[in-house]
Motif scaffolding. Structure first.
Motif, mmCIF file in Angstrom:
data_model
loop_
_atom_site.group_PDB
_atom_site.id
_atom_site.type_symbol
_atom_site.label_atom_id
_atom_site.label_comp_id
_atom_site.label_asym_id
_atom_site.label_seq_id
_atom_site.Cartn_x
_atom_site.Cartn_y
_atom_site.Cartn_z
ATOM 1 N N SER A 229 0.832 -1.266 0.059
ATOM 2 C CA SER A 229 0.032 -0.058 -0.012
ATOM 3 C C SER A 229 0.789 1.349 0.039
ATOM 4 O O SER A 229 1.536 1.544 1.132
ATOM 5 N N THR A 256 -2.737 0.462 -4.095
ATOM 6 C CA THR A 256 -2.880 -0.670 -3.203
ATOM 7 C C THR A 256 -2.909 -1.752 -4.057
ATOM 8 O O THR A 256 -3.902 -2.018 -4.723
ATOM 9 N N LYS A 272 -2.403 -2.295 3.960
ATOM 10 C CA LYS A 272 -3.189 -0.884 3.871
ATOM 11 C C LYS A 272 -3.321 -0.501 5.579
ATOM 12 O O LYS A 272 -3.156 0.580 5.829
#
Length: 321
Positions: A229, A256, A272
């Motif tokens: 991410s 991402t 993330k």
């Protein structure tokens, strides 16, 4: 009052500040700073024929355009023309002048197809259609309140998976380039991209002043980056004391993705979440990201985090000749 269109002067602070100000007002969901505006002008690939334009009225920058060829496209002649005008300075002809100048430039460097993102509002859509553009797919901007929202709790990585920061790849970021290129090639898009230029990626992504390797998270399996991410901020990774004294507070996820061989294991979500928690701990108060309206997997992930749609844009296309 007369509106003129001219090239941005990236070495003039008043120009980069004016460009960034218009973009923040017209498009508050994407991070722009005077430094990033100047950097883009100086470091875009030569084959992009990048030309940032401004519309000026009585010395005030009231409109902007980013104009370039998609040099990574497998199909030549794909041009990009994104025009934004100060919300309180519309109706003065700045947008039309920028479109005309941008189209002339792209045609002169071989563009045969022009693509433009337009905010999904009646006036903006009507403007694009008056200039011969036709609507295509849509995408959403999303916002997450990092200061007051509740993030999902951090989870330990599964066996065989290690979480690292992008900064840990500083000596050799090529594995991240390869993962980014593979992920981008599978993103929904009107243009078929092929990312093979590592040096260009270093210039345009890795060394970009908004990019934060410290807040970029990477899930590693058997020594290989499997998911990531990528983060940008408007002030770098700053301690709380500097944030309070005027540093940036806005964080954005710009990509991402997961390598094809590792999809379906929740690694993108893991990476993330790791990045978001560290961004909040560093003092960032707002998180932004974007989703193609047809990208179901990422929409589901962002819903899980609590992101909410804060704007929508529509891709408009015009064929030349």
């Amino acid at each position: 009052m007369t509106v003129i269109v001219r090239d941005l002067r990236p070495d003039v602070l008043a120009d980069t500040e004016g460009f960034a100000r218009v973009r923040r007002l017209a498009l508050p969901f994407i991070l722009f700073t005077p430094e990033s505006i100047a950097y883009d002008a100086a470091h875009m690939h030569p084959d992009a024929h990048y030309r940032p334009l401004v519309a000026e009225e009585d010395g005030e920058i009231i409109g902007t355009a980013q104009v370039h060829l998609a040099h990574e496209s497998r199909e030549p002649g794909q041009g990009s023309l994104n025009v934004y005008v100060h919300p309180e300075r519309t109706g003065r002809g700045a947008g039309s002048l920028l479109v005309r100048a941008g189209e002339e430039h792209l045609a002169s460097v071989g563009a045969t197809r022009l693509l433009s993102w337009v905010l999904d509002e009646p006036g903006n859509r009507a403007f694009a259609e008056r200039h011969g553009y036709q609507g295509s797919r849509s995408a959403h901007f999303l916002r997450l309140d990092l200061a007051n929202g509740t993030l999902p709790p951090l989870q330990d990585p599964p066996p065989g998976v290690e979480l690292r920061t992008g900064a840990e790849f500083a000596d050799d970021p090529r594995p991240l380039f390869e993962l980014d290129a593979e992920s981008m090639s599978d993103e929904p898009s009107d243009i078929a991209y092929e990312y093979t230029d590592y040096e260009a990626w270093l210039e345009e992504t890795w060394r970009h002043p908004l990019f934060s390797p410290e807040l970029t998270s990477v899930a590693v399996v058997d020594g290989r980056p499997a998911a990531f991410s990528a983060a940008r901020t408007d002030g770098g990774t700053l301690p709380h004391s500097r944030l309070r004294s005027g540093g940036g507070t806005r964080y954005g996820t710009v990509m991402t993705g997961t390598a094809r061989a590792f999809r379906g294991r929740g690694l993108a979500k893991l990476a993330k979440n790791h990045s978001l928690h560290r961004a909040r701990a560093a003092g960032f108060t707002e998180a932004f990201t974007g989703n193609d309206a047809g990208n179901g997997p990422m929409i589901a992930i962002n819903n899980w985090f609590g992101y909410e749609i804060c704007g929508t844009e529509v891709r408009y296309v015009r064929e030349l000749g």
